[in-house]
Motif scaffolding. Structure first.
Motif, PDB file in Angstrom:
ATOM      1  N   MET A  97       0.883  -1.385  -0.003  1.00 49.78           N
ATOM      2  CA  MET A  97      -0.094  -0.075  -0.235  1.00 49.78           C
ATOM      3  C   MET A  97       0.876   1.284   0.032  1.00 49.78           C
ATOM      4  SD  MET A  97      -2.721  -0.865   2.803  1.00 49.78           S
ATOM      5  CE  MET A  97      -3.638   0.754   2.725  1.00 49.78           C
ATOM      6  N   ARG A  98       0.530   2.291  -0.783  1.00 52.66           N
ATOM      7  CA  ARG A  98       0.988   3.329  -0.704  1.00 52.66           C
ATOM      8  C   ARG A  98       0.378   4.374   0.008  1.00 52.66           C
ATOM      9  NH1 ARG A  98       3.197   4.879  -7.006  1.00 52.66           N
ATOM     10  NH2 ARG A  98       4.427   2.870  -7.238  1.00 52.66           N
ATOM     11  N   LEU A  99       1.005   4.929   1.223  1.00 51.25           N
ATOM     12  CA  LEU A  99       0.226   5.532   2.085  1.00 51.25           C
ATOM     13  C   LEU A  99       0.712   6.929   1.820  1.00 51.25           C
ATOM     14  CD1 LEU A  99       0.386   3.522   5.275  1.00 51.25           C
ATOM     15  CD2 LEU A  99      -1.536   3.635   3.826  1.00 51.25           C
ATOM     16  N   SER A 100      -0.203   8.144   2.161  1.00 47.94           N
ATOM     17  CA  SER A 100       0.141   9.488   2.111  1.00 47.94           C
ATOM     18  C   SER A 100       0.732   9.783   3.523  1.00 47.94           C
ATOM     19  CB  SER A 100      -1.038  10.300   2.108  1.00 47.94           C
ATOM     20  OG  SER A 100      -1.815  10.224   3.118  1.00 47.94           O
ATOM     21  N   PRO A 101       1.738  10.591   3.676  1.00 49.88           N
ATOM     22  CA  PRO A 101       2.324  11.045   4.875  1.00 49.88           C
ATOM     23  C   PRO A 101       1.098  11.253   5.942  1.00 49.88           C
ATOM     24  CG  PRO A 101       3.260  12.656   3.107  1.00 49.88           C
ATOM     25  CD  PRO A 101       2.103  11.667   2.634  1.00 49.88           C
ATOM     26  N   ALA A 102       0.056  11.991   5.892  1.00 47.62           N
ATOM     27  CA  ALA A 102      -0.834  11.758   6.943  1.00 47.62           C
ATOM     28  C   ALA A 102      -1.142  10.701   7.204  1.00 47.62           C
ATOM     29  CB  ALA A 102      -1.955  12.810   6.484  1.00 47.62           C
ATOM     30  N   GLN A 103      -1.504   9.752   6.371  1.00 47.50           N
ATOM     31  CA  GLN A 103      -2.075   8.281   6.657  1.00 47.50           C
ATOM     32  C   GLN A 103      -0.822   7.454   7.471  1.00 47.50           C
ATOM     33  OE1 GLN A 103      -2.855   6.942   2.780  1.00 47.50           O
ATOM     34  NE2 GLN A 103      -5.318   7.334   3.092  1.00 47.50           N
ATOM     35  N   ALA A 104       0.460   7.840   7.168  1.00 44.38           N
ATOM     36  CA  ALA A 104       1.571   7.206   7.685  1.00 44.38           C
ATOM     37  C   ALA A 104       1.398   7.639   9.036  1.00 44.38           C
ATOM     38  CB  ALA A 104       2.700   7.271   6.886  1.00 44.38           C
ATOM     39  N   ILE A 105       1.558   8.778   9.213  1.00 44.18           N
ATOM     40  CA  ILE A 105       1.399   9.452  10.641  1.00 44.18           C
ATOM     41  C   ILE A 105       0.482   8.665  11.500  1.00 44.18           C
ATOM     42  CG2 ILE A 105       1.413  11.521  11.990  1.00 44.18           C
ATOM     43  CD1 ILE A 105       2.800  12.852   9.583  1.00 44.18           C
ATOM     44  N   VAL A 106      -0.745   8.897  11.025  1.00 46.70           N
ATOM     45  CA  VAL A 106      -1.769   8.271  12.058  1.00 46.70           C
ATOM     46  C   VAL A 106      -1.510   6.710  11.950  1.00 46.70           C
ATOM     47  CG1 VAL A 106      -4.119   7.977  11.809  1.00 46.70           C
ATOM     48  CG2 VAL A 106      -3.456  10.069  10.950  1.00 46.70           C
ATOM     49  N   GLY A 107      -1.295   6.159  10.864  1.00 44.01           N
ATOM     50  CA  GLY A 107      -1.001   4.530  11.067  1.00 44.01           C
ATOM     51  C   GLY A 107       0.136   4.086  12.144  1.00 44.01           C
ATOM     52  N   GLY A 108       1.037   5.065  12.274  1.00 39.31           N
ATOM     53  CA  GLY A 108       2.311   4.696  13.156  1.00 39.31           C
ATOM     54  C   GLY A 108       1.929   5.228  14.515  1.00 39.31           C
ATOM     55  N   PHE A 109       1.321   6.092  14.564  1.00 36.49           N
ATOM     56  CA  PHE A 109       0.688   6.426  16.072  1.00 36.49           C
ATOM     57  C   PHE A 109      -0.283   5.383  16.518  1.00 36.49           C
ATOM     58  CE2 PHE A 109       2.700  10.460  15.866  1.00 36.49           C
ATOM     59  CZ  PHE A 109       3.162  10.984  17.145  1.00 36.49           C
ATOM     60  N   GLY A 110      -1.162   5.118  15.656  1.00 34.49           N
ATOM     61  CA  GLY A 110      -2.202   4.067  16.171  1.00 34.49           C
ATOM     62  C   GLY A 110      -1.583   2.657  16.434  1.00 34.49           C
ATOM     63  N   GLY A 135       6.979  11.974  21.981  1.00 35.82           N
ATOM     64  CA  GLY A 135       7.488  13.383  21.974  1.00 35.82           C
ATOM     65  C   GLY A 135       8.298  13.504  20.833  1.00 35.82           C
ATOM     66  N   LEU A 136       9.140  12.386  20.529  1.00 33.58           N
ATOM     67  CA  LEU A 136       9.911  12.674  19.173  1.00 33.58           C
ATOM     68  C   LEU A 136       9.035  12.737  18.084  1.00 33.58           C
ATOM     69  CD1 LEU A 136      13.201  10.718  20.265  1.00 33.58           C
ATOM     70  CD2 LEU A 136      13.212  13.200  19.916  1.00 33.58           C
ATOM     71  N   GLY A 137       8.093  11.683  17.715  1.00 33.53           N
ATOM     72  CA  GLY A 137       7.428  11.525  16.643  1.00 33.53           C
ATOM     73  C   GLY A 137       7.585  10.110  16.278  1.00 33.53           C
ATOM     74  N   ILE A 138       6.767   9.222  15.694  1.00 33.63           N
ATOM     75  CA  ILE A 138       6.910   8.168  15.284  1.00 33.63           C
ATOM     76  C   ILE A 138       7.726   7.901  13.801  1.00 33.63           C
ATOM     77  CG2 ILE A 138       5.596   5.949  14.510  1.00 33.63           C
ATOM     78  CD1 ILE A 138       5.399   6.495  17.455  1.00 33.63           C
ATOM     79  N   MET A 139       7.427   8.977  13.056  1.00 37.15           N
ATOM     80  CA  MET A 139       7.937   9.067  11.708  1.00 37.15           C
ATOM     81  C   MET A 139       9.333   9.515  11.790  1.00 37.15           C
ATOM     82  SD  MET A 139       5.779   8.083   9.538  1.00 37.15           S
ATOM     83  CE  MET A 139       5.068   6.917  10.888  1.00 37.15           C
ATOM     84  N   LEU A 140       9.681  10.287  12.863  1.00 38.93           N
ATOM     85  CA  LEU A 140      11.175  10.757  13.148  1.00 38.93           C
ATOM     86  C   LEU A 140      11.890   9.481  13.616  1.00 38.93           C
ATOM     87  CD1 LEU A 140      13.373  12.869  13.323  1.00 38.93           C
ATOM     88  CD2 LEU A 140      12.409  13.193  15.504  1.00 38.93           C
ATOM     89  N   LEU A 141      11.193   8.674  14.674  1.00 41.10           N
ATOM     90  CA  LEU A 141      12.049   7.547  15.129  1.00 41.10           C
ATOM     91  C   LEU A 141      12.272   6.697  14.093  1.00 41.10           C
ATOM     92  CD1 LEU A 141      10.338   7.171  18.238  1.00 41.10           C
ATOM     93  CD2 LEU A 141      12.730   7.966  18.137  1.00 41.10           C
TER      94      LEU A 141
END
Length: 440
Positions: free
Chosen positions: A1-14, A79-85
């Motif tokens: 699946m190709r996720l948009s950045p917004a979808q990746a952030i929400v999915g990562g946090f979820g 705090g750091l962020g899922i995508m940043l990690l």
């Protein structure tokens, strides 16, 4: 699946939230070796990952050392962020990132300065760990020398509260949070410094680290956040201290120096940290309402703070000021704001108001608590603050899940979550004719 950045952030946090909830649900995470209520596990994991600090159980008593370690890891991740990690792990393991990873990281960090992902990620990591380490050292010596803790106890308390402070989480290892240290500036002030720095946001911290002595080079974002932070801290301190000055249940029984310290401490906390050194539930209604406003505004974007962010609030103020003056363009610090920024600020503010009001009404409909307390909890959850009047542990499962949704929405951001839920991006190849309704 190709996720948009917004979808990746929400999915990562979820995904991280789900893993954290499962770990906290297990008997190994509870001090008495039994399973934690699933709703309480979900609530605590969300509160930690979204760096909120609202609790439904006594953190100091309920959780085992393993459970506290899970909470601390979730706080640092959130705090750091899922995508940043993820970007940091990719850089360490593969020394390169895919285009999707770069876009996800830049979106989460809200980097618009043209810096490389590697430079942004390493700068954020270095800044975060440095501030946390300095805060931990200050707290360590105070716990060790001032309170007679053993070196191990002092180190654990110092590290935990330093990470919780910088990430604006508000979790404490004491059953009464920080009430026992209300008169101790050697505990309160280092924590406040870490909270303020974390609340500025990573873009501001990175620029200040590089260009602290050249303010003329600061971006509009940095100028708005720094100026707004100073103004809100001064106004918040004066407001809370003045109203609670003679309240015998909060500041009234303390000496003047302690009253000012506690007033400043809580003016810092409403910026989305969530520690408390006095009983929030005993504050005057007008104090709680003023704190609602400060919590809703929040701190700087792309950092550990919540709320609609200082920049959003400032843009709305400048729009109103320009309209009152009859201007045609909104100018801020010698620069003109894009009209797209106007729409974003208005959208964030209105969606946020709707979320808080909807959550408040839903909780009021299912509980017998007063409006003041319920509104305070809802704003605190959405703004990822963590301050509480004390009613959160008494809420039923449905009301707790409403707060979970508000915390998740507040941490991710209304526009990010909305973009992630959108079925597709649609480009319109035409424009409709203009017409102007009557306003006001």
């Amino acid at each position: 699946m190709r996720l948009s950045p917004a979808q990746a952030i929400v999915g990562g946090f979820g995904g991280a939230n789900g893993v954290g909830a499962v770990l906290l649900w297990l008997p190994i995470s509870r001090s008495d070796g039994t399973f934690t209520d699933p709703v309480d596990a979900i609530f605590t994991a969300t509160s930690a990952l979204c760096v909120t600090g609202l609790t439904v159980v006594d953190t100091a008593v309920h959780w085992s050392p393993f459970g506290l370690a899970v909470i601390l890891a979730l706080i640092q991740m959130g705090g750091l962020g899922i995508m940043l990690l993820a970007a940091l792990v990719g850089l360490l393991l593969a020394r390169k990132l895919s285009l999707a990873s770069r876009l996800n990281t830049m979106t989460e960090a809200k980097s618009t300065g043209g810096y490389s992902v590697k430079r942004v990620a390493t700068g954020i990591l270095f800044t975060s760990l440095t501030i946390e380490a300095v805060t931990a050292v200050a707290l360590f010596f105070r716990f060790l020398l001032g309170y007679g803790y053993s070196p191990g106890e002092a180190a654990w308390n110092a590290v935990f509260h330093a990470i919780s402070s910088f990430n604006n989480a508000g979790f404490a290892l004491f059953s009464d949070n920080m009430i026992g240290f209300v008169a101790d500036p050697w505990i309160c002030l280092p924590m406040c410094a870490a909270i303020i720095l974390g609340g500025l946001g990573f873009p501001v911290l990175v620029q200040l680290r590089r260009e602290l002595k050249t303010p003329l080079h600061w971006t509009m974002n940095t100028r708005i956040v720094v100026t707004g932070t100073l103004v809100l801290l001064l106004m918040g301190t004066a407001y809370i201290t003045a109203i609670e000055w003679n309240n015998p249940s909060t500041l009234g029984s303390a000496d003047p120096a302690t009253r000012v310290l506690a007033g400043f401490f809580h003016a810092v906390q409403v910026r989305t940290a969530g520690f408390n050194s006095i009983d929030i539930g005993q504050m005057h209604d007008e104090t709680l309402l003023g704190m609602d406003v400060l919590m809703f505004i929040g701190g700087g974007p792309a950092g550990t703070a919540g709320g609609i962010k200082i920049t959003t609030f400032a843009v709305l103020l400048f729009i109103v000021w320009t309209e009152l003056r009859g201007g045609t363009a909104v100018n801020v610090f010698g620069k003109r704001l894009s009209r797209a920024v106007h729409r974003e600020a208005i959208s964030v503010a209105l969606i946020s108001i709707a979320a808080v009001m909807g959550g408040t009404i839903a909780i009021l409909a299912s509980t017998d608590f007063d409006l003041d307390a319920v509104l305070f909890e809802a704003v605190s959850a959405f703004a990822t603050v963590g301050l509480s009047t004390g009613i959160t542990p008494q809420l039923d499962a449905g009301a707790k899940l409403i707060l979970v949704a508000l915390m998740f929405l507040g941490r991710i951001g209304p526009l990010t979550l909305g973009s992630a839920l959108a079925l597709r991006d649609r480009r319109v190849a035409y424009e409709l004719p203009k017409e102007r309704p009557a306003i006001g």
